[in-house]
Enzyme design. Structure first.
Site, PDB file in Angstrom:
ATOM      1  N   ASN A   1      -2.469  20.926 -18.923  1.00 39.43           N
ATOM      2  CA  ASN A   1      -3.004  20.285 -20.069  1.00 39.43           C
ATOM      3  C   ASN A   1      -2.910  21.036 -21.473  1.00 39.43           C
ATOM      4  OD1 ASN A   1      -3.329  17.671 -18.872  1.00 39.43           O
ATOM      5  ND2 ASN A   1      -5.009  18.135 -18.177  1.00 39.43           N
TER       6      ASN A   1
ATOM      7  N   ARG B   1      -4.524  22.539 -11.683  1.00 40.91           N
ATOM      8  CA  ARG B   1      -3.457  21.710 -12.210  1.00 40.91           C
ATOM      9  C   ARG B   1      -3.894  21.400 -13.605  1.00 40.91           C
ATOM     10  NH1 ARG B   1      -0.732  16.295  -9.232  1.00 40.91           N
ATOM     11  NH2 ARG B   1       0.533  15.887 -11.265  1.00 40.91           N
TER      12      ARG B   1
ATOM     13  N   GLU C   1      -5.812  17.532  -8.760  1.00 37.43           N
ATOM     14  CA  GLU C   1      -6.542  18.157  -9.794  1.00 37.43           C
ATOM     15  C   GLU C   1      -8.025  18.242  -9.584  1.00 37.43           C
ATOM     16  OE1 GLU C   1      -5.218  16.648 -13.616  1.00 37.43           O
ATOM     17  OE2 GLU C   1      -6.255  17.752 -14.603  1.00 37.43           O
TER      18      GLU C   1
ATOM     19  N   LYS D   1       5.873  23.977 -11.832  1.00 38.34           N
ATOM     20  CA  LYS D   1       4.956  23.032 -11.497  1.00 38.34           C
ATOM     21  C   LYS D   1       4.778  22.526 -10.045  1.00 38.34           C
ATOM     22  CE  LYS D   1       3.802  18.331 -12.924  1.00 38.34           C
ATOM     23  NZ  LYS D   1       3.966  17.251 -13.625  1.00 38.34           N
TER      24      LYS D   1
ATOM     25  N   HIS E   1      -2.869  14.814 -27.466  1.00 44.87           N
ATOM     26  CA  HIS E   1      -3.264  13.480 -27.074  1.00 44.87           C
ATOM     27  C   HIS E   1      -3.851  12.817 -28.063  1.00 44.87           C
ATOM     28  CE1 HIS E   1      -2.609  13.981 -22.457  1.00 44.87           C
ATOM     29  NE2 HIS E   1      -1.413  13.689 -22.975  1.00 44.87           N
TER      30      HIS E   1
ATOM     31  N   ARG F   1       0.906  -1.298   0.092  1.00 42.28           N
ATOM     32  CA  ARG F   1      -0.011   0.065   0.016  1.00 42.28           C
ATOM     33  C   ARG F   1       0.853   1.199   0.007  1.00 42.28           C
ATOM     34  NH1 ARG F   1      -2.508  -2.922   3.906  1.00 42.28           N
ATOM     35  NH2 ARG F   1      -4.236  -4.171   2.932  1.00 42.28           N
TER      36      ARG F   1
ATOM     37  N   LYS G   1       1.987  12.035 -10.288  1.00 48.59           N
ATOM     38  CA  LYS G   1       0.825  11.277 -11.259  1.00 48.59           C
ATOM     39  C   LYS G   1       1.751  10.116 -11.736  1.00 48.59           C
ATOM     40  CE  LYS G   1      -2.534  14.678 -13.235  1.00 48.59           C
ATOM     41  NZ  LYS G   1      -2.961  15.097 -14.536  1.00 48.59           N
TER      42      LYS G   1
ATOM     43  N   GLU H   1       7.423  20.787 -23.526  1.00 44.06           N
ATOM     44  CA  GLU H   1       6.660  21.187 -22.319  1.00 44.06           C
ATOM     45  C   GLU H   1       7.123  22.492 -21.684  1.00 44.06           C
ATOM     46  OE1 GLU H   1       4.418  19.343 -21.313  1.00 44.06           O
ATOM     47  OE2 GLU H   1       4.913  17.280 -21.967  1.00 44.06           O
TER      48      GLU H   1
ATOM     49  N   HIS I   1       5.991  12.413 -27.879  1.00 39.46           N
ATOM     50  CA  HIS I   1       5.095  13.147 -26.821  1.00 39.46           C
ATOM     51  C   HIS I   1       5.336  14.777 -27.149  1.00 39.46           C
ATOM     52  CE1 HIS I   1       2.368  14.101 -23.816  1.00 39.46           C
ATOM     53  NE2 HIS I   1       3.256  14.856 -23.078  1.00 39.46           N
TER      54      HIS I   1
ATOM     55  N   HIS J   1      -2.477  19.655 -24.469  1.00 39.04           N
ATOM     56  CA  HIS J   1      -2.501  18.141 -24.515  1.00 39.04           C
ATOM     57  C   HIS J   1      -3.745  17.376 -25.139  1.00 39.04           C
ATOM     58  CE1 HIS J   1       1.222  18.591 -22.297  1.00 39.04           C
ATOM     59  NE2 HIS J   1       1.413  17.650 -21.999  1.00 39.04           N
TER      60      HIS J   1
HETATM   61  N1  LIG Z   1       3.500  11.688 -14.577  1.00 34.41           N
HETATM   62  C1  LIG Z   1       3.304  12.880 -15.236  1.00 34.41           C
HETATM   63  O1  LIG Z   1       3.077  13.995 -14.551  1.00 34.41           O
HETATM   64  C2  LIG Z   1       3.845  12.566 -16.644  1.00 34.41           C
HETATM   65  C3  LIG Z   1       4.016  14.081 -17.183  1.00 34.41           C
HETATM   66  C4  LIG Z   1       4.339  14.206 -18.844  1.00 34.41           C
HETATM   67  C5  LIG Z   1       4.823  12.779 -19.264  1.00 34.41           C
HETATM   68  N2  LIG Z   1       4.378  11.642 -18.848  1.00 34.41           N
HETATM   69  C6  LIG Z   1       5.033  10.351 -19.256  1.00 34.41           C
HETATM   70  O2  LIG Z   1       6.286  10.374 -19.733  1.00 34.41           O
HETATM   71  C7  LIG Z   1       6.393   9.606 -20.701  1.00 34.41           C
HETATM   72  C8  LIG Z   1       7.483  10.308 -21.561  1.00 34.41           C
HETATM   73  O3  LIG Z   1       8.743  10.856 -20.961  1.00 34.41           O
HETATM   74  P1  LIG Z   1      10.099  10.923 -21.777  1.00 34.41           P
HETATM   75  O4  LIG Z   1      10.010  11.905 -22.831  1.00 34.41           O
HETATM   76  O5  LIG Z   1      11.032  10.960 -20.736  1.00 34.41           O
HETATM   77  O6  LIG Z   1      10.169   9.492 -22.348  1.00 34.41           O
HETATM   78  P2  LIG Z   1      11.228   8.103 -22.237  1.00 34.41           P
HETATM   79  O7  LIG Z   1      11.015   7.870 -20.671  1.00 34.41           O
HETATM   80  O8  LIG Z   1      10.829   6.948 -23.193  1.00 34.41           O
HETATM   81  O9  LIG Z   1      12.637   8.767 -22.563  1.00 34.41           O
HETATM   82  C9  LIG Z   1      12.937   9.025 -23.914  1.00 34.41           C
HETATM   83  C10 LIG Z   1      14.266   8.446 -24.557  1.00 34.41           C
HETATM   84  O10 LIG Z   1      15.350   8.789 -23.856  1.00 34.41           O
HETATM   85  C11 LIG Z   1      16.088   7.887 -23.364  1.00 34.41           C
HETATM   86  N3  LIG Z   1      16.951   8.595 -22.259  1.00 34.41           N
HETATM   87  C12 LIG Z   1      16.505   8.884 -20.945  1.00 34.41           C
HETATM   88  N4  LIG Z   1      17.254   9.699 -20.517  1.00 34.41           N
HETATM   89  C13 LIG Z   1      18.469   9.797 -21.265  1.00 34.41           C
HETATM   90  C14 LIG Z   1      19.694  10.452 -21.106  1.00 34.41           C
HETATM   91  N5  LIG Z   1      20.238  11.339 -20.000  1.00 34.41           N
HETATM   92  N6  LIG Z   1      20.500  10.430 -22.036  1.00 34.41           N
HETATM   93  C15 LIG Z   1      20.147   9.665 -23.233  1.00 34.41           C
HETATM   94  N7  LIG Z   1      18.959   9.114 -23.404  1.00 34.41           N
HETATM   95  C16 LIG Z   1      17.962   9.072 -22.582  1.00 34.41           C
HETATM   96  C17 LIG Z   1      15.496   6.832 -22.954  1.00 34.41           C
HETATM   97  O11 LIG Z   1      15.931   5.532 -22.867  1.00 34.41           O
HETATM   98  C18 LIG Z   1      14.234   7.012 -24.105  1.00 34.41           C
HETATM   99  O12 LIG Z   1      14.597   6.039 -25.039  1.00 34.41           O
HETATM  100  C19 LIG Z   1       5.221   9.029 -21.272  1.00 34.41           C
HETATM  101  O13 LIG Z   1       4.973   7.913 -20.774  1.00 34.41           O
HETATM  102  C20 LIG Z   1       4.223  10.172 -20.495  1.00 34.41           C
HETATM  103  O14 LIG Z   1       3.081   9.647 -20.428  1.00 34.41           O
HETATM  104  C21 LIG Z   1       4.234  11.518 -17.337  1.00 34.41           C
HETATM  105 ZN   LIG Z   2       3.141  16.375 -21.540  1.00 33.85          ZN
END
Ligand SMILES: NC(=O)c1ccc[n+]([C@@H]2O[C@H](COP(=O)([O-])OP(=O)(O)OC[C@H]3O[C@@H](n4cnc5c(N)ncnc54)[C@H](O)[C@@H]3O)[C@@H](O)[C@H]2O)c1
Ligand SMILES: [Zn+2]
Length: 363
Positions: free
Chosen positions: A247, A243, A238, A228, A254, A122, A144, A186, A267, A250
């Protein structure tokens, strides 16, 4: 080095931002008292480049640890992967251990790790060590957590705050230009919704950021993390539409990702298009001037992010848009702007306007 506090009562935590700060991690962990046994979740590339050195530092400081390597793909954000990690943690657990999770990587690793941390017994503590620009400015902050279902992204998850976010900006040096740009989308979002000065700074300094100059990079990570953190403090779950402003771009973004089956645009690229669409909708509704809309599109274009939607018909985007979980009943709901730094949440935007804007963006 900068520390930003996210004030959430007993769920408060620090975001620590700086260059080459990973060596300081053990001291922070000890102070937090999060546990003695680190369960590190990362992907193969990040393990070799960043997680092993972190593990060595932790070992020297008498932390026990176990690695869990997940494939480098959004597909890792699945119930199946989460379940398999939970079983592995249970196998690692014994009465002597005090397990906490460390997520090292981008948003995929962070979202999955937080999800797992929220479920095991939990809830056990987790630490975010984000290594993409997107993760440092956005996904690592705010709690999130989620995995995807075939019916949609992030459909299963919980609000579950990390105990610490440790953003070493020097890890951003190994990002590809495309990944850097994706995070930049972003950053532009934060500037447009909340900070006209940051927007002007980006217009002036974007070449330095794209060439990974550390000082401006650190400065934008800090500015975005502050924005943020402030939003999360005011509306953690939210519930108050505060919050929701995160978006911006987005809703359509999306829908573009979904209509393209999560292929083609990443993304940040989809969000860039979503921001151009949202600012054009704002323009059509008379909320902003032509000049403002052009500034936003101009900056997005200069970064090298797309400003025209290729090969996805407006109808497909609208269809995907109506399946989005951000709909409240049958009403659509858009985060629009009254100017740079000023958000306006608008419900029931006429379908004709959305269609027209999307058709004008086809390129
Ligand atoms: N929780 C939230 O509030 C929130 C907000 C925005 C996005 N997200 C989520 O985040 C994800 C996207 O995140 P992302 O863009 O970081 O994607 P990701 O985690 O897939 O990373 C993108 C790529 O970069 C590579 N990478 C990571 N760090 C690196 C580094 N220092 N040097 C070289 N390569 C590196 C990874 O291996 C991957 O291939 C999605 O799943 C999205 O839904 C969540
Ligand atoms: Zn985003």
């Amino acid at each position: 080095m900068k520390t930003i506090k996210v004030n959430l009562g007993e769920r408060s935590y620090d975001i620590v931002i700086g260059r080459g700060i990973l060596k300081l991690l053990p001291a922070y962990l000890k102070k937090l008292g999060a546990g003695s046994d680190a369960y590190i979740i990362t992907n193969p590339f990040i393990r070799d480049k960043y997680a092993r050195p972190i593990a060595n530092i932790l070992k020297k400081n008498r932390f026990a640890l176990r690695f869990r390597i997940i494939p480098d793909s959004e597909k890792s954000k699945s119930i199946a992967t989460a379940m398999s990690i939970l079983k592995d943690i249970a196998a690692y657990d014994d009465k002597k251990r005090a397990i906490f999770i460390i997520a090292i990587g981008g948003g995929v690793t962070g979202d999955l790790s937080g999800f797992v941390a929220s479920l095991y017994k939990r809830g056990i503590p987790y630490i975010q060590i984000p290594t993409t620009l997107l993760a440092q400015v956005d996904s690592s902050i705010g709690g999130k957590t989620a995995v995807d279902l075939k019916q949609g992204k992030n459909l299963v998850g919980a609000f579950y705050q990390p105990r610490l976010v440790f953003s070493d900006t020097s890890t951003l040096e190994s990002l590809t230009l495309r990944q850097l740009r994706s995070g930049f989308a972003e950053v532009i979002k934060y500037a447009v919704i909340k900070d006209g000065k940051l927007f002007a700074y980006l217009e002036k300094n974007y070449p330095d950021i794209l060439t990974l100059k550390m000082q401006p990079l650190e400065s934008i990570v800090e500015s975005c993390a502050r924005i943020k953190a402030d939003i999360i403090q005011r509306d953690e779950m939210e519930k108050k539409s505060i919050r929701t402003m995160l978006n911006f771009g987005h809703t359509i973004g999306h829908a573009i990702e979904a209509a393209a089956n999560y292929k083609g645009y990443n993304h940040g690229e989809a969000i860039a298009l979503g921001m151009v669409a949202a600012s054009n909708i704002s323009l059509k509704l008379g909320l902003i001037s032509d000049v403002t809309a052009q500034r936003i599109e101009g900056l997005i274009k200069k970064i090298g992010l797309p400003v025209r939607i290729k090969k996805i018909p407006a109808e497909a985007i609208i269809k995907a848009h109506y399946r989005d979980k951000k709909f409240i009943g049958s009403k659509n709901r858009f985060v629009l702007i009254n100017g740079i730094g000023k958000v306006s949440i608008v419900e029931n935007v006429p379908l004709g306007i959305i269609k027209e804007v999307l058709q004008n963006l086809a390129g």
